[in-house]
Scaffold this motif. Structure first.
Motif, PDB file in Angstrom:
ATOM      1  N   UNK A  53      -1.211 -13.282   1.610  1.00 25.63           N
ATOM      2  CA  UNK A  53      -0.526 -12.089   2.113  1.00 25.63           C
ATOM      3  C   UNK A  53      -0.918 -10.848   1.306  1.00 25.63           C
ATOM      4  N   UNK A  54      -0.621  -9.688   1.844  1.00 34.05           N
ATOM      5  CA  UNK A  54      -0.940  -8.436   1.167  1.00 34.05           C
ATOM      6  C   UNK A  54      -0.316  -8.360  -0.217  1.00 34.05           C
ATOM      7  N   UNK A  55       0.855  -9.011  -0.367  1.00 33.32           N
ATOM      8  CA  UNK A  55       1.575  -8.935  -1.634  1.00 33.32           C
ATOM      9  C   UNK A  55       0.793  -9.531  -2.808  1.00 33.32           C
ATOM     10  N   UNK A  56      -0.230 -10.339  -2.492  1.00 37.15           N
ATOM     11  CA  UNK A  56      -1.028 -10.970  -3.545  1.00 37.15           C
ATOM     12  C   UNK A  56      -1.944  -9.971  -4.233  1.00 37.15           C
ATOM     13  N   UNK A  57      -2.148  -8.832  -3.596  1.00 37.31           N
ATOM     14  CA  UNK A  57      -3.132  -7.883  -4.133  1.00 37.31           C
ATOM     15  C   UNK A  57      -2.460  -6.584  -4.591  1.00 37.31           C
ATOM     16  N   UNK A  92       0.326  -4.731   0.425  1.00 40.45           N
ATOM     17  CA  UNK A  92      -0.483  -4.501  -0.776  1.00 40.45           C
ATOM     18  C   UNK A  92       0.230  -3.473  -1.638  1.00 40.45           C
ATOM     19  N   UNK A  93       0.307  -3.748  -2.962  1.00 37.11           N
ATOM     20  CA  UNK A  93       0.978  -2.792  -3.833  1.00 37.11           C
ATOM     21  C   UNK A  93      -0.035  -1.853  -4.482  1.00 37.11           C
ATOM     22  N   UNK A  94       0.455  -0.640  -4.785  1.00 39.66           N
ATOM     23  CA  UNK A  94      -0.435   0.374  -5.357  1.00 39.66           C
ATOM     24  C   UNK A  94       0.028   0.684  -6.784  1.00 39.66           C
ATOM     25  N   UNK A  95      -0.910   0.628  -7.721  1.00 43.80           N
ATOM     26  CA  UNK A  95      -0.583   0.957  -9.108  1.00 43.80           C
ATOM     27  C   UNK A  95      -1.344   2.202  -9.534  1.00 43.80           C
ATOM     28  N   UNK A  96      -0.666   3.040 -10.331  1.00 42.49           N
ATOM     29  CA  UNK A  96      -1.383   4.177 -10.916  1.00 42.49           C
ATOM     30  C   UNK A  96      -1.803   3.800 -12.317  1.00 42.49           C
ATOM     31  N   UNK A  97      -3.140   3.800 -12.514  1.00 41.05           N
ATOM     32  CA  UNK A  97      -3.735   3.368 -13.774  1.00 41.05           C
ATOM     33  C   UNK A  97      -3.734   4.535 -14.757  1.00 41.05           C
ATOM     34  N   UNK A  98      -3.788   4.226 -16.026  1.00 43.96           N
ATOM     35  CA  UNK A  98      -3.904   5.242 -17.090  1.00 43.96           C
ATOM     36  C   UNK A  98      -2.849   6.333 -16.926  1.00 43.96           C
ATOM     37  N   UNK A 116      -4.203   4.331   1.549  1.00 47.23           N
ATOM     38  CA  UNK A 116      -3.252   3.625   0.690  1.00 47.23           C
ATOM     39  C   UNK A 116      -2.007   3.220   1.483  1.00 47.23           C
ATOM     40  N   UNK A 117      -1.572   4.133   2.348  1.00 44.38           N
ATOM     41  CA  UNK A 117      -0.376   3.867   3.132  1.00 44.38           C
ATOM     42  C   UNK A 117      -0.583   2.654   4.037  1.00 44.38           C
ATOM     43  N   UNK A 118      -1.781   2.606   4.636  1.00 43.32           N
ATOM     44  CA  UNK A 118      -2.081   1.495   5.539  1.00 43.32           C
ATOM     45  C   UNK A 118      -2.054   0.165   4.783  1.00 43.32           C
ATOM     46  N   UNK A 119      -2.604   0.157   3.573  1.00 44.32           N
ATOM     47  CA  UNK A 119      -2.585  -1.060   2.760  1.00 44.32           C
ATOM     48  C   UNK A 119      -1.143  -1.440   2.416  1.00 44.32           C
TER      49      UNK A 119
END
Ligand code: C2E
Ligand code: CA
Ligand code: CA
Length: 737
Positions: free
Chosen positions: A590-594, A625-631, A617-620
């Motif tokens: 599932x999308x949640x894995x990524x 799918x989760x979105x992380x902000x790096x740094x 990003x919204x579509x993912x």
């Protein structure tokens, strides 16, 4: 095969030719055959070894030598008891082909596309030579040659072809720029061939004597010289050289004048015996006048050529030299140390757009004048194009750069009114004496780029280090494609742990590049280059495919999600989200894995770009799918982006972890607390990066941070190691997502 092999070749064959004269006739034939064959072999070997850019003339010569062997065999077979071959024989046919092939070969010694100047020179020489031949040889023969009809015609046309070969050889001499060993040998070869041939037919036609023995040596010597040329490394570029651009030269002018005068004199000599004194006077005056007119015409043409030549080196706007003029100076070897300065007007394009081209031109002319005024009088000052100028002067040039900066800083008056100040950037490269500098412009350009990058209104010296680094970078970029195909990339995983339970709940996928020889290219070195060059799109696709394949096991057996770094380039592709979703479906997870990790820089582009990226990003996110902000925390406007981006996770930059927990006071701790609290209030998960000690981990947990990753737990490693760790942390308590 060493580069000196051609000397051995020439010496050995020279000895055979010299000693051959003393051999009995039967042995001599074989020795000569061997010499001719060796020339054939030498050319074939040379062409294969040195792979000339332009090989056609070599193959034509090979064919010509082969044909001349056949011609000799033909003549030997057609030999009548008188010692004179029948005519016409198979030998003559082969000989006609030989001459044609040789002519074609010498013609091609100057590569096609070259200026026609060389051909015109050749034509002039041919006509002059033909006039001499006509008066001295042909005309007398017409009446008392020992041959008539076809035979006479054939011999005369052989000589005529020789003349053409000679003329084409002169053309090669006239246009060739680089006089290498191979070049000298081929010119010698065709000269020897033509002289030998001419001698043979001249003696045959005038005295009916066949000079077989000495002329055989001459012909063979010509072939051997060709063979020697083919065995010299310079053959790869010398034959077929491009012509030099110079249009007129003093020596050529003299040649033409002498030719014109000689032809005129010959006319007089030829008819003088048949004329009465008064007619002779009339003829001399007429011919003298026409000769004078020809010479004047030649001089006038030379003047025009000179003018054209000077025009070709002039910048019409400023009256300075142009790029061609500068390049000519740079190509010429110079004994003295020199400096080359490239000068670029800062912000000229904006001025041009705002004030129009007329005012822009006025500025360029003024700057040109100032450069000419501050440069030493013997310096070369040119405009390269647009607002780029260059000065080539004798060293030292550092104070010259200063004087240029100084003089251009003065306000420029435009149409007597607007006074404006311009600044310039100057790139300086020093050119040590004793050679030419074909790369000088490129080096100066790099220095100029540095001066500009430092803010302009200053000069910068060329730094070989910068240059080497740039070259190393572009070599690396060139290797991405093959490295991907060759499987040199791998993905390593670094566990992300829950700070309260210590259990691994996710892993970050980190790209690794291992060269076939086992050396590793650090990601911090190649990833920025892959981003700049756009190669990151293909590489990133590969990472995602690899991660999704690995997820099949990681997600279903261990409930582990994987976080992947995705660059702005990838997100700008409108098909990106769909590709990722397909990969997930194919992997059966599932999308949640990524988790997709992005830095704020993905949005530091145009507004439309930002909208497109957000849509991806919204579509993912719509598919889990989760979105992380790096740094997080290193960008300069993190909060603004947080509002715009659909985000689930904050990855606090590693610098907060290290500096602020170990050495920081209450102020530093306050930053971490703020980030964590910001995350909590927005309902985001916080991950602390680069956790290296247990103290750091404890502090972070106390501050309310949820997850952590770093060397304290594990370094990035191949997936097998991650699986081991997962096995070791059993027995499984149900993982919480
Ligand atoms: P990043 O996303 O900030 O990745 C974290 C980096 O910190 C990794 O460096 C990791 O090895 C390192 N690290 C992990 N734990 C510690 C620690 O305890 N202390 C310290 N000092 N460092 C730690 P790495 O693997 O060299 O990656 C460098 C950067 O390359 C990454 O920074 C990321 O921006 C980029 N990158 C790596 N893989 C990919 C990828 O597949 N795609 C893209 N677009 N970028 C990638
Ligand atoms: Ca990362
Ligand atoms: Ca990071």
């Amino acid at each position: 095969m060493g580069p000196r092999v051609y000397r051995w070749y020439l010496a050995a064959n020279g000895a055979v030719l010299a000693l051959g004269v003393m051999l009995p006739a039967s042995a001599r034939v074989w020795a000569y055959l061997a010499v001719a064959a060796s020339a054939l072999v030498a050319i074939v070997v040379g062409v294969r070894r040195y792979r000339p850019v332009w090989s056609r003339p070599w193959w034509l010569t090979t064919a010509a030598i082969g044909m001349s062997l056949l011609a000799n065999a033909g003549w030997a077979a057609a030999m009548a008891p008188s010692g004179v071959p029948h005519f016409p024989s198979f030998g003559d046919l082969c000989y006609v082909v030989t001459l044609s092939l040789l002519t074609a070969s010498v013609y091609q010694w100057v590569r096609p596309g070259a200026a026609s100047g060389g051909l015109i020179d050749a034509a002039i020489v041919t006509m002059g030579g033909a006039a001499v031949l006509w008066v001295l040889v042909v005309a007398p023969l017409m009446y008392d040659a020992p041959f008539t009809g076809l035979r006479l015609g054939a011999y005369l046309s052989y000589s005529a072809v020789d003349l053409i070969i000679l003329a084409l050889t002169i053309r090669v001499v006239v246009v060739t720029r680089v006089r290498s060993v191979a070049y000298r040998l081929v010119v010698a070869a065709s000269t020897v061939f033509v002289l030998t041939d001419t001698l043979y037919y001249a003696v045959l036609l005038s005295h009916n004597v066949r000079l077989d023995r000495p002329t055989a040596v001459g012909w063979l010597a010509a072939y051997v010289l060709m063979g020697g040329a083919a065995l010299h490394p310079s053959m790869a570029r010398s034959v077929g050289s491009m012509p030099r651009p110079s249009l007129s030269s003093r020596s050529r002018l003299w040649t033409y004048t002498v030719l014109a005068t000689t032809i005129s004199a010959l006319i007089v000599v030829a008819v003088a015996p048949d004329l009465s004194p008064d007619r002779l006077v009339r003829l001399v005056v007429l011919v003298g006048l026409s000769c004078a007119a020809s010479v004047m015409l030649i001089l006038r043409l030379a003047q025009l050529a000179d003018l054209l030549n000077r025009r070709a080196h002039l910048d019409p706007l400023t009256g300075l030299g142009n790029r061609v003029a500068l390049q000519n100076h740079l190509d010429r070897p110079e004994r003295q140390d020199q400096v080359l300065l490239l000068i670029d007007l800062d912000g000229f394009r904006d001025f041009n757009e705002a004030f129009g081209h007329q005012d822009g031109d006025a500025v360029l002319i003024e700057i040109g004048h100032r450069l000419r005024a501050v440069a030493p009088s013997d310096a070369v000052v040119v405009r390269l194009g647009a607002d780029d100028f260059a000065v080539l002067a004798a060293s030292p040039g550092d104070d010259l750069a200063d004087r240029i900066l100084e003089s251009t800083r003065l306000p420029v008056r435009i149409r007597g009114e607007i006074a404006r100040t311009f600044h310039v950037s100057v790139g300086v490269v020093s050119l040590p004496g004793g050679g030419s500098h074909p790369a000088a412009l490129r080096d100066a350009d790099l220095a100029l780029a540095t001066a500009r990058a430092n803010g302009g209104n200053q000069s910068a010296m060329f730094d070989p280090g910068i240059h080497a680094e740039r070259r190393a970078n572009s070599e690396l970029v060139a290797q991405f494609h093959d490295a991907l195909a060759a499987g040199e990339f791998t993905v390593h995983y670094q566990p992300i742990v829950d700070l309260s339970t210590g259990r691994i709940v996710a892993a970050e996928a980190l790209l690794r590049w291992t060269r076939p020889d086992g050396t590793r290219v650090p990601p911090d070195r190649f990833i920025p280059l892959a981003e700049q060059s756009g190669a990151i799109v293909a590489i990133g696709d590969w990472v995602l495919a690899q991660v999704c394949a690995d997820l099949t096991g990681l997600w279903s057996t261990d409930g582990l999600s994987v976080t992947v770094n995705v660059s702005a380039h990838q997100l700008r592709d409108p098909a990106f989200a769909d590709r990722v979703l397909t990969l997930l479906t194919d992997a059966g997870v599932p999308g949640r894995a990524l988790i997709v990790e992005i830095t704020e820089t993905v949005l530091v582009t145009s507004v439309s770009d930002a909208a497109a990226v957000t849509a991806q990003l919204q579509r993912l996110r719509d598919h889990g799918v989760r979105i992380a902000i790096d740094d997080f925390g290193t960008g300069y406007s993190s909060l603004a982006y947080l509002r715009e981006l659909p985000v689930d996770i904050l990855k606090m930059d590693g610098s907060f972890t290290a500096r602020q927990i170990d050495h920081g006071g209450p102020r530093e701790i306050a930053f971490i607390r703020t980030i964590v609290e910001l995350g909590r209030s927005l309902d985001l998960v916080t991950i602390a990066e680069a956790v290296e000690t247990a103290t750091q981990a404890d502090r972070l947990r106390d501050l309310g941070c949820h997850l952590a990753q770093g060397y304290h737990y594990a370094k990035p490693a191949p997936i097998a190691e991650l699986r081991d760790r997962l096995l070791r942390q059993s027995p499984l308590a149900p993982a919480v997502h």
